[in-house]
Scaffold this active site. Structure first.
Site, PDB file in Angstrom:
ATOM      1  CG  HIS A 158     -21.081  31.979 -33.206  1.00 26.30           C
ATOM      2  ND1 HIS A 158     -20.410  30.916 -33.507  1.00 26.30           N
ATOM      3  CD2 HIS A 158     -22.177  31.782 -32.476  1.00 26.30           C
ATOM      4  CE1 HIS A 158     -21.079  29.836 -33.026  1.00 26.30           C
ATOM      5  NE2 HIS A 158     -22.239  30.279 -32.398  1.00 26.30           N
ATOM      6  CE  LYS A 162     -19.211  31.850 -29.435  1.00 26.33           C
ATOM      7  NZ  LYS A 162     -19.976  31.729 -28.256  1.00 26.33           N
TER       8      LYS A 162
END
Ligand code: NAD
Length: 269
Positions: A158, A162
């Site tokens: 990601h 995040k």
């Protein structure tokens, strides 16, 4: 309602990344119509003026009660913040509006509580931590594969903004795999980490690795190893439009449900 009548939708969180993408999706849809949006500001303004999308005259409400009682929508789509999403979901139940909730942060107990209330009213709805159809299919395929390949590792990748690790999708994938996978400790029985964390997080003996880098969006690989063969399942979300097929599908589907479903995988045929 006849089949041709469009589904009347309210979107909460219209200025957010997901909410604004949802509004663009609705604007292009032939069977959904945006009747209003709920925001904590901009009361009385028009979506057209706020987002610059031509032809969307839907009004913005700061008060969700006023929105529901005046607009009488069929569906609420919520992409806000955890506490707001919970409040909005409760209001939807109170007003008999079908919720499609993408906002994260619901515990199993909370889902159960909302489901009980919705069962009493025979109200359909969905809470889905991941609306990307491809990501959900990887979960389903991983559940199938884990029966034959108990040796598996998950790598989720990601963007570096995040906050949580591993991702909710990786945990959900691992949970589904444990339904078919024989419990097993991954790797050599006497393996040792010379650098702490090198083997990733442990989920029922299976390893989950989290990669965080600028440039990534949301990606996941599930690697299965067997005698003389490897199977790799991979999904990549390139941008937020990847979630919209699932949001559209869920919005149609909740019209024919009479309970609260948790997870898009449970409504895909
Ligand atoms: P974002 O911060 O861009 O948007 C959230 C929006 O909610 C903001 O515009 C904010 O103004 C608005 N908001 C705050 N309080 C509000 C209120 N009382 N009423 C109405 N709107 C209010 O965040 P995002 O990236 O759009 O994500 C939103 C949520 O969706 C997060 O919980 C995120 O984890 C989740 N998400 C889910 C999926 C999925 O597939 N289910 C995918 C991506 C993100």
């Amino acid at each position: 309602m006849t089949e041709k009548e469009p589904i009347r939708v309210v979107v909460a969180g219209p200025r957010g990344r997901m909410g604004s993408e949802t509004i663009r999706m609705i604007a292009q849809s032939s069977n959904l119509t945006l009747v209003a949006a709920v925001d904590h500001g901009h009361d009385g303004e028009r979506i057209e003026d706020l987002l610059g999308i031509n032809g969307l005259s839907a009004r913005i409400y700061a008060d969700i009660d006023a929105c529901f009682s005046q607009e009488q929508p069929d569906v609420l789509i919520d992409f806000t913040h955890p506490e707001v999403g919970k409040r909005n979901l409760q209001k939807a139940i109170d007003y008999g509006v079908r919720p499609v909730i993408g906002t994260s942060g619901f515990s199993n107990e909370e889902v159960e509580n909302y489901r009980n209330q919705m069962d009493e009213k025979k109200l359909g709805g969905i809470i889905a931590p991941n609306f990307a159809i491809g990501a959900v299919l990887v979960m389903k395929f991983s559940q199938m594969a884990a029966k034959y390949f108990p040796d598996a590792e998950i790598i989720e990748l990601h963007h570096d903004k995040k906050k949580d690790a591993p991702s909710g999708t990786a945990i959900k994938t691992a949970e589904l795999m444990t339904k078919t996978r024989q419990s097993k400790k991954q790797g050599a029985p006497d393996e040792k980490e010379t650098l702490a964390g090198a083997r990733g997080a442990d989920f029922d003996g299976m390893r989950i690795h989290s990669v965080r880098l600028p440039g990534l969006i949301a990606h996941q690989e599930v690697l299965f190893g067997g005698k003389g063969e490897l199977l790799t399942l991979r999904h990549d979300s390139m941008d937020r439009t990847s979630f919209m097929t699932g949001v559209h599908y869920a919005t149609n589907t909740v019209m024919n449900l009479d309970t609260l479903v948790y997870g898009l995988e449970n409504i895909l045929d």
